[in-house]
Design a protein around this motif. Structure first.
Motif, PDB file in Angstrom:
ATOM      1  N   LYS A 231      -5.605   1.179   2.411  1.00 52.38           N
ATOM      2  CA  LYS A 231      -5.468   1.745   1.069  1.00 52.38           C
ATOM      3  C   LYS A 231      -5.942   0.723   0.047  1.00 52.38           C
TER       4      LYS A 231
ATOM      5  N   ASN B 217      -4.910  -0.317   8.286  1.00 56.80           N
ATOM      6  CA  ASN B 217      -3.636  -0.440   7.558  1.00 56.80           C
ATOM      7  C   ASN B 217      -3.554  -1.664   6.635  1.00 56.80           C
TER       8      ASN B 217
ATOM      9  N   LEU C 146      -3.770  -3.246   2.716  1.00 56.90           N
ATOM     10  CA  LEU C 146      -3.367  -2.797   1.382  1.00 56.90           C
ATOM     11  C   LEU C 146      -3.970  -3.783   0.385  1.00 56.90           C
TER      12      LEU C 146
ATOM     13  N   THR D  66      -2.293  -7.661   3.562  1.00 52.06           N
ATOM     14  CA  THR D  66      -1.949  -7.264   2.196  1.00 52.06           C
ATOM     15  C   THR D  66      -2.514  -8.275   1.208  1.00 52.06           C
TER      16      THR D  66
ATOM     17  N   TYR E  21       3.008   3.917  -2.129  1.00 56.47           N
ATOM     18  CA  TYR E  21       3.044   4.431  -0.764  1.00 56.47           C
ATOM     19  C   TYR E  21       4.420   4.316  -0.139  1.00 56.47           C
ATOM     20  N   ASN E  22       4.689   5.253   0.743  1.00 55.67           N
ATOM     21  CA  ASN E  22       5.830   5.163   1.637  1.00 55.67           C
ATOM     22  C   ASN E  22       5.342   4.415   2.874  1.00 55.67           C
ATOM     23  N   THR E  23       6.012   3.296   3.180  1.00 56.22           N
ATOM     24  CA  THR E  23       5.516   2.390   4.222  1.00 56.22           C
ATOM     25  C   THR E  23       6.415   2.395   5.446  1.00 56.22           C
TER      26      THR E  23
ATOM     27  N   LYS F 223       5.884   0.745   9.380  1.00 61.65           N
ATOM     28  CA  LYS F 223       4.904   0.058  10.214  1.00 61.65           C
ATOM     29  C   LYS F 223       4.973   0.455  11.689  1.00 61.65           C
TER      30      LYS F 223
ATOM     31  N   TRP G 227       0.237   3.400   8.508  1.00 62.06           N
ATOM     32  CA  TRP G 227       1.442   2.781   7.923  1.00 62.06           C
ATOM     33  C   TRP G 227       1.822   3.368   6.570  1.00 62.06           C
ATOM     34  N   TYR G 228       0.802   3.636   5.764  1.00 68.63           N
ATOM     35  CA  TYR G 228       1.046   3.988   4.366  1.00 68.63           C
ATOM     36  C   TYR G 228       0.796   5.471   4.116  1.00 68.63           C
ATOM     37  N   LYS G 229       1.845   6.174   3.649  1.00 66.57           N
ATOM     38  CA  LYS G 229       1.643   7.561   3.224  1.00 66.57           C
ATOM     39  C   LYS G 229       1.807   7.608   1.726  1.00 66.57           C
ATOM     40  N   LYS G 230       0.819   8.166   1.059  1.00 59.52           N
ATOM     41  CA  LYS G 230       0.861   8.173  -0.399  1.00 59.52           C
ATOM     42  C   LYS G 230       1.924   9.101  -0.940  1.00 59.52           C
TER      43      LYS G 230
END
Lengths: 321, 321, 321
Positions: free
Chosen positions: A212, A228, A230, A248, C164-166, C168, C173-176
């Motif tokens: 992202k 994955n 960020l 990250t 994001y909702n994280t 791992k 991993w990351y859902k917006k």
């Protein structure tokens, strides 16, 4: 860049007017720059400083500006201007041929993808299932975009590499290397607004699955980003870097060219990275060092006035002895 | 900005309702801001702190908010609101008159230039031989682009200067000075994607021949960039700077306003420059200093824990005396 | 986000398949994220670490993934996946429904506003009197722009929050988080070229009256900027910050997320701000500290070689004792 089909040493030597040394029967499958070169590829070199690095790379063909000892199985193409030869080959196989339509007829766009108004899509672009491309995005030629990808407005994907042949004894010092590489955006990637992701000089710039990216981020040519990751806003990653998985980077971080950043690294905001970073660690500063070490440095810095006073006191005491 | 033809002191005094002091027969050839003012120009000043600077500049006319001693050959135009007078004159000679066509009919574009889809080209823009303008570029009015120039997608050339008249005793503190300057991009320049190059407030912003600019770079109003410079991604140069020839700035460098950067200077990545820089040297840090000095500073910083220990040991020894 | 009309606990519990604990008769008036939540709002929480913060916030409804003690007058909605429940509610009330017209018919644009070519204007956008929107600007849905506002080319207003909702332990991993907030640009604001101003996750991103923003500036989701601020080029402000009135930030300043910057603060160029800043002061450095303290730090740094020499001399003298 891979050629549409393998090319003979013979054809190459005639096309760029070069003398063959070594294996005259080899076939070239592509052309590449030194950081990403693979077996079957051509590279070029015009400075003795880099001769050995190029000849001992994975490259099968080396375009070079003088005779040189040839390792077994390799082919040297000796000519006066290796840079010009590179330009001629890449422009021949992948010429700049601007599509003047908003969406090139050679683009292949999945029927479930949403392409909003005013998006420019160049030649040989592929866009996958459920991708959303917001207004005023520009996608240059030879970009592949995966499934469930979202690209926000104003972002430019696949621009030319910032990569020049430099000679300071001519009127125009910098001549751009013709960019013939590609971009690959994997599934579930999201890219913010007004970002720039350049395509590879001759290899591929890749953004790994699920990564992202926030707004105004720069990803240079030939950068490989893992899964994955960020990247917060205004991050800049220079050409040729390899970024691991789960990395990250907070806002305004900069990464110098051709560095390796290990898996799960975290780089704190505004850091400037000038060296490779080890997997799993956190870094801060410009130049960035281990975060704990950086914190210790700050503690010491805060003690400086005290140290200064102590030294002056000791000096005056000593002076009185 | 130069006027289409010279303007008399008489006409000016009536137009802005000002009293003439000094030479009543002078003709004004243009209007300019203090950093770029030339003979024949008008400047304005409304704060006693800057009276002498303006009156002793190259300016021939000074719009000023009180009577003042006039040097020989100069003309003062005394009025209550010099800023408003400046706005009135500049808007009169160069009004904001937005072209609502994608390519203004007043633009002059060489037949060999490639203008890709969705490019906006404003009034009085000139584009030279073999220039390539990629999709979604915006070119404001009064921009001149040379031969063999390439401009990548999303870049905005000729935006308004970020330059305000500030008074904190009113509701809206900042009133924008009407931008009436120009941009000149010389031959063989390349500009990356999503850059912003503002036009001069009243003079010209210029990018010298052969200079190459990466993505997301900001060039402020009235900046003069020399020949064969190389600016990496996310560099920012504030208004009014003068950059020499052959200057290299790596990624994310920032330069404060109205500075002079000498020929062949190199500024390392992420540096923040707050002072003029001498030709031929390399700089690093924020604030940026000579690179070698900066390195020595780091070496010393690393020795701090050792110094701290030594001081403590000496103190405890002394204490025991 | 406020709902079009209040929603009952009953309807909510059925819609997201949750069990009601506490007040079953309450009505929800909106949904919000924890930093901006108000009375009547729903928030969600799925980590025990944040349970108390959410339950003790102004929120009236808390979507939570286990039973918990309920304070008087509050309503818990207990379900397995609070994040998914949030997504379901926000997408229901404010679905992503892309307008495929350049200017949405649902936009409301004052007749005196100037909308230049190639501007994209989404659903429910309002543009006030005398506003000027330059070419190639993108305005997403639910953006309100006041009177006498000027927005320069390439700028993107109202893009999705980078939020994001994280987890791992899954493939991606990351859902917006679905962005359902808004942007409000007050009167007399000017925004430069190629800026990005994200809309609130579920609240509002606001730029206060008379604030002036240079090129390539990033304003994150849910940022509240006061009146008469001045942000130079390439400034970045992370999500959720609150910036007072009359704040000046020079070029390339970065502000970490959810910080409070007091009225009339000045932040010097290239600073990285990691803490709240007190009203009226000037700051510099990365991490930014009080400007005077930072200058003293530099003075001390310059004395380090002298300190080093002194310590070595004392040590050798002591050694001779």
């Amino acid at each position: 860049m891979q050629f549409p089909s393998p090319v003979s040493a013979q054809w190459l030597s005639e096309f760029i007017n070069a003398k063959i040394e070594g294996n005259a029967d080899a076939m070239a499958t592509g052309i590449n720059e030194i950081h990403r070169v693979q077996k079957g590829d051509i590279v070029f070199v015009d400075h003795p400083k880099y001769y050995d690095k190029c000849i001992n790379s994975e490259a099968t063909f080396i375009i070079i500006n003088q005779s040189y000892k040839v390792p077994e199985g390799k082919t040297l193409l000796v000519c006066d201007e290796p840079f010009e030869a590179y330009q001629k080959i890449t422009k021949h196989f992948r010429p700049f041929s601007p599509s003047m339509e908003m969406i090139s007829t050679s683009a292949s766009i999945h029927e479930t993808a949403v392409i909003m108004p005013n998006v420019y899509i160049g030649n040989n672009v592929k866009i996958g299932e459920d991708a959303v491309i917001h207004p005023n995005v520009t996608i240059y030629d030879n970009v592949t975009i995966g499934k469930h990808v979202e690209i926000h407005s104003g972002t430019v994907i696949g621009g030319d590499a910032f990569y020049y042949n430099t000679k300071k004894n001519r009127d125009v010092w910098y001549k751009k290397m013709h960019t013939c590489g590609e971009v690959l955006i994997e599934d579930y990637v999201e890219i913010g607004a007004n970002c720039t992701i350049d395509r590879g000089v001759s290899a591929v710039t890749k953004i790994g699955q699920g990564t992202k990216i926030d707004n105004l981020v720069q990803i240079g040519h030939d950068v490989i980003v893992g899964k994955n990751c960020l990247f917060a806003s205004q991050v800049g990653i220079a050409g040729g870097c390899t970024i691991g998985d789960g990395v990250t980077m907070w806002g305004q971080v900069g990464i110098s060219k051709t560095l390796n950043i290990g898996d799960n690294v975290m780089v704190m905001g505004k850091s400037g990275v000038a060296t490779d970073l080890k997997a799993g660690n956190t870094y801060f500063g410009s130049p960035a060092i281990d975060f704990t070490a950086k914190r210790r440095e700050y503690v010491m810095l805060k003690r400086l006035p005290e140290i200064w006073e102590a030294v002056r006191k000791i000096q005056s005491t000593d002076g009185g002895r």
